[in-house]
Write an enzyme that holds these catalytic residues in place. Sequence first.
Site, PDB file in Angstrom:
ATOM      1  N   GLU A  97      -4.652  23.733  15.688  1.00 51.99           N
ATOM      2  CA  GLU A  97      -5.770  23.305  16.537  1.00 51.99           C
ATOM      3  C   GLU A  97      -6.471  24.600  16.926  1.00 51.99           C
ATOM      4  O   GLU A  97      -6.094  25.245  17.894  1.00 51.99           O
ATOM      5  CB  GLU A  97      -5.241  22.532  17.741  1.00 51.99           C
ATOM      6  CG  GLU A  97      -6.320  21.722  18.396  1.00 51.99           C
ATOM      7  CD  GLU A  97      -7.137  22.522  19.380  1.00 51.99           C
ATOM      8  OE1 GLU A  97      -8.000  23.319  18.938  1.00 51.99           O
ATOM      9  OE2 GLU A  97      -6.912  22.360  20.577  1.00 51.99           O
ATOM     10  N   GLU A 106     -14.800  31.756  20.502  1.00 51.14           N
ATOM     11  CA  GLU A 106     -13.392  32.038  20.804  1.00 51.14           C
ATOM     12  C   GLU A 106     -12.455  31.232  19.902  1.00 51.14           C
ATOM     13  O   GLU A 106     -11.346  30.902  20.298  1.00 51.14           O
ATOM     14  CB  GLU A 106     -13.086  31.763  22.279  1.00 51.14           C
ATOM     15  CG  GLU A 106     -13.772  32.756  23.188  1.00 51.14           C
ATOM     16  CD  GLU A 106     -13.337  32.683  24.632  1.00 51.14           C
ATOM     17  OE1 GLU A 106     -12.729  31.687  25.019  1.00 51.14           O
ATOM     18  OE2 GLU A 106     -13.621  33.654  25.346  1.00 51.14           O
TER      19      GLU A 106
HETATM   20  C1  LIG Z   1      -5.718  25.874  21.318  1.00 52.04           C
HETATM   21  S1  LIG Z   1      -4.044  26.353  21.509  1.00 52.04           S
HETATM   22  C2  LIG Z   1      -3.254  25.058  20.608  1.00 52.04           C
HETATM   23  C3  LIG Z   1      -1.810  24.832  21.008  1.00 52.04           C
HETATM   24  C4  LIG Z   1      -1.113  23.686  20.286  1.00 52.04           C
HETATM   25  N1  LIG Z   1      -1.128  23.846  18.854  1.00 52.04           N
HETATM   26  C5  LIG Z   1      -1.728  22.363  20.633  1.00 52.04           C
HETATM   27  O1  LIG Z   1      -2.382  21.752  19.783  1.00 52.04           O
HETATM   28  O2  LIG Z   1      -1.572  21.917  21.790  1.00 52.04           O
HETATM   29  C6  LIG Z   1      -3.963  27.742  20.434  1.00 52.04           C
HETATM   30  C7  LIG Z   1      -2.702  28.551  20.519  1.00 52.04           C
HETATM   31  O3  LIG Z   1      -2.737  29.523  19.487  1.00 52.04           O
HETATM   32  C8  LIG Z   1      -2.179  30.736  19.941  1.00 52.04           C
HETATM   33  N2  LIG Z   1      -2.715  31.795  19.067  1.00 52.04           N
HETATM   34  C9  LIG Z   1      -3.970  32.304  19.051  1.00 52.04           C
HETATM   35  N3  LIG Z   1      -4.112  33.216  18.082  1.00 52.04           N
HETATM   36  C10 LIG Z   1      -2.910  33.298  17.451  1.00 52.04           C
HETATM   37  C11 LIG Z   1      -2.420  34.078  16.357  1.00 52.04           C
HETATM   38  N4  LIG Z   1      -3.213  34.948  15.729  1.00 52.04           N
HETATM   39  N5  LIG Z   1      -1.133  33.918  15.984  1.00 52.04           N
HETATM   40  C12 LIG Z   1      -0.338  33.031  16.638  1.00 52.04           C
HETATM   41  N6  LIG Z   1      -0.737  32.268  17.679  1.00 52.04           N
HETATM   42  C13 LIG Z   1      -2.012  32.400  18.076  1.00 52.04           C
HETATM   43  C14 LIG Z   1      -2.614  30.801  21.390  1.00 52.04           C
HETATM   44  O4  LIG Z   1      -1.770  31.660  22.150  1.00 52.04           O
HETATM   45  C15 LIG Z   1      -2.510  29.326  21.806  1.00 52.04           C
HETATM   46  O5  LIG Z   1      -1.235  29.042  22.329  1.00 52.04           O
END
Ligand SMILES: C[S@@+](CC[C@H](N)C(=O)[O-])C[C@H]1O[C@@H](n2cnc3c(N)ncnc32)[C@H](O)[C@@H]1O
Length: 337
Positions: A97, A106
């Site tokens: 997501e 972002e």
């Molecule tokens: C929008 S949230 C989605 C969380 C979950 N998948 C959901 O659908 O509820 C995005 C997540 O991606 C993580 N994230 C962002 N960039 C990332 C990266 N390069 N590698 C791993 N995690 C990442 C953020 O910390 C955040 O927890």
Amino acid sequence: MLSDRVRMDAYYNAIFENKHHFRGKKAVLDVGTGSGILAIWSAQAGARKVYAVEATKMSEHARELVKANNLQDIVEVIEGSVEDVTLPEKVDVIISEWMGYFLLRESMFDSVISARDRWLKPTGVMYPSHARMWMAPIRSGLVDQKKNDYEGSMNDWLCFVNETKNDYGVDMSVLTKPFSEEQRKYYLQTSLWNNLHPHQVVGTAAIIKEIDCLTATVDDICEVRSNFSSSILIENTRLCGFGGWFDVHFRGRSDNPAQQEIELTTAPSLDSSTHWGQQVFLLHPPFRTSEGDDVNVSFLMNRSKENHRLMEVDLGCEIRQSSGKLLPLFKNKFYIE
Ligand SMILES: C[S@@+](CC[C@H](N)C(=O)[O-])C[C@H]1O[C@@H](n2cnc3c(N)ncnc32)[C@H](O)[C@@H]1O
């Protein structure tokens, strides 16, 4: 985000109505697992192995949640940036997501692309598989509110300049121009998050970008350029600006399609609004328009040089009235912050 029912239902249905993508010996990578919810659903849908990668300490909660749901033998939570992790195998599905406001603000799609290019099998499937950005002309009282806010701020400044001159003997008026430019940018040129009522959309909506998540490159998403035309659908109304939103689709891939295609849309809606809302670009001053007028728009969105997660927009707009008369071209720069 976990309480955004539109978002949750779309991912839930995409997974559970397309179990054939997960069942059997399938391996899944969840990019940015957060609480672990998509990884857990992937495991419940029958995946053999799910790699749930999370960059932050949220990984600890995800690990707890996986264990509490008795899926620790299937879901492996890995703390780290997906760009840095090494997996023991390539995967059949990448789920994420990743969508930001107006899709790309972002957004973490760069990270998903990097993961796809390193870890997706040549036959693999992306969840979601496609994304689109939309724009439509809107009417909105915000256009008056923002103008009043700007004028109020300038009036306060002019009082301050007067007082400083009279009471403290310093002439600050040389700073009026840069102050005004800063306030203009803040009140009149920064796009706004808004939950638009469908009745605020006054013209036909147009697709300004289409992304195939299986093939898109970072270069493809760095710039959004579109020239589109919209027909005004309402008699005697104000064109106050443009609303932008996105949708994503879960279609699988052409040689391994979804059994049930699912759409997640963030379009203006009475009963299915999402936390993404819409991105609003206001025109100062607004235009009077009427049914049958055509609005021709040139839209160019680039990443900000200072911060690549933020965006800058050049928007040009001209109205051809149904009588054939052309109203003067409007051009403005907007900041999506
Ligand atoms: C929008 S949230 C989605 C969380 C979950 N998948 C959901 O659908 O509820 C995005 C997540 O991606 C993580 N994230 C962002 N960039 C990332 C990266 N390069 N590698 C791993 N995690 C990442 C953020 O910390 C955040 O927890």
